[in-house]
Design a protein around this motif. Structure first.
Motif, mmCIF file in Angstrom:
data_model
loop_
_atom_site.group_PDB
_atom_site.id
_atom_site.type_symbol
_atom_site.label_atom_id
_atom_site.label_comp_id
_atom_site.label_asym_id
_atom_site.label_seq_id
_atom_site.Cartn_x
_atom_site.Cartn_y
_atom_site.Cartn_z
ATOM 1 N N GLU A 1 0.830 -1.206 0.000
ATOM 2 C CA GLU A 1 0.000 0.000 0.000
ATOM 3 C C GLU A 1 0.863 1.253 0.000
ATOM 4 N N ARG A 2 0.364 2.276 -0.669
ATOM 5 C CA ARG A 2 1.023 3.571 -0.636
ATOM 6 C C ARG A 2 0.749 4.212 0.723
ATOM 7 N N LYS B 1 -8.388 -1.795 -1.905
ATOM 8 C CA LYS B 1 -6.919 -1.784 -1.857
ATOM 9 C C LYS B 1 -6.374 -1.106 -0.609
ATOM 10 N N HIS B 2 -7.251 -0.653 0.276
ATOM 11 C CA HIS B 2 -6.820 0.024 1.498
ATOM 12 C C HIS B 2 -7.032 -0.904 2.694
ATOM 13 N N GLN C 1 -3.306 1.101 5.600
ATOM 14 C CA GLN C 1 -3.373 2.560 5.512
ATOM 15 C C GLN C 1 -4.831 3.013 5.626
ATOM 16 N N THR C 2 -5.423 2.701 6.771
ATOM 17 C CA THR C 2 -6.775 3.126 7.111
ATOM 18 C C THR C 2 -6.751 3.636 8.549
#
Length: 297
Positions: A83-84, A115-116, A119-120
């Protein structure tokens, strides 16, 4: 009747997927999974079995050559792509035994989806605060920043969610919009919002209104204006859709009034929408609470 099988614990934030085996004559589990998930290379399942990532109802690892048996339940852990990293931090504004109040930054999803995952906001808070049972009481769009409520005690979550269901929570937002001087404010906008058939975008249709927003002018700034928004209802994308319908779309909105092609986030162009404050009477203490975001647009 399918018997109940409790979920397995998450691994590194990844919840286990659950699959009931249908009737069939596959010789072993690997043969079935390769046929069932034809889009995946067989080596994916060979590796998952070797790593102990395919399990039975009790959470015990299974072998690739385990004989196939219809009716049993499998658990498996899916692969999570890199993940970014969202380069903005959340800020805790209040915490007690039941409630956690946090400022969510732009670009950070509230809960794992698509896709998250890591990073949440939820996964960050569970990890940084060591609160594995933390749950959100409501949601904010990934693109929206501002104040959010989480429940620390799972047994208390229902009482707080009831406040939202019964519209006993006062929420105030701020937005910077492309200004249209002929729009007379303050104004209460009511409409029927539904999701389009071909996308996740909401649009207005004829019929009984199911959404309502009060719009007030804070200040005009040439070609833009700062607005105060007070939604009475909580439909998906309500504020973004309402302002676009009024001809004053939010600055940097990639969904309204026109859905732009998907692409990487531009961190220099956040959606100019902020959940400014939230107020309610606490269902346990009876105390009037008001929490305000420390962020600005």
């Amino acid at each position: 009747m399918t018997r109940a099988v409790p979920p397995l614990p998450a691994r590194d934030g990844v919840a286990a997927s659950r699959l009931w085996l249908p009737a069939g004559d596959w010789p072993d589990l690997l043969s079935f999974l390769v046929a069932r998930f034809a889009h995946l290379d067989a080596d994916v399942w060979v590796r998952r079995f070797a790593n102990g990532e395919v399990l039975d109802e009790l959470g015990q690892p299974l072998r690739a050559d385990t004989p196939y048996k219809a009716g049993r339940c499998l658990h498996y852990y899916r692969d999570v792509p890199p993940e970014r990293v969202v380069p903005f931090a959340e800020t805790v504004r209040y915490r007690d035994a039941r409630l956690l109040v946090v400022d969510k930054p732009h670009f950070l999803a509230t809960i794992p989806s698509g896709k998250h995952l890591h990073q949440t906001l939820l996964m960050r808070l569970r990890t940084s605060l060591d609160l594995p049972q933390l749950t959100p009481i409501h949601r904010l769009d990934r693109e929206t920043a501002g104040v959010m409520l989480f429940c620390v005690d799972p047994a208390s979550r229902g009482a707080y969610q009831t406040l939202f269901a019964e519209r006993r929570v006062a929420k105030t937002y701020e937005a910077i919009v492309h200004h249209r001087a002929r729009l007379s404010l303050p104004y209460v906008h009511r409409s029927r919002l539904v999701e389009r058939d071909d996308s996740f975008v909401m649009h207005e249709v004829d019929g009984e209104p199911n959404s309502e927003t009060r719009v007030e002018l804070i200040e005009a700034m040439g070609g833009t204006a700062r607005l105060r928004l007070m939604p009475l209802t909580g439909k998906k994308h309500q504020l973004r859709a309402h302002l676009a319908a009024l001809g004053v779309p939010i600055v940097n909105d990639r969904w309204y009034p026109r859905l732009l092609p998907d692409g990487p986030d531009d961190y220099d162009r956040p959606l100019k929408l902020l959940a400014r404050s939230i107020a309610f009477t606490d269902p346990f203490s009876g105390v009037a609470c008001r929490f305000e975001s420390g962020l600005s647009l």
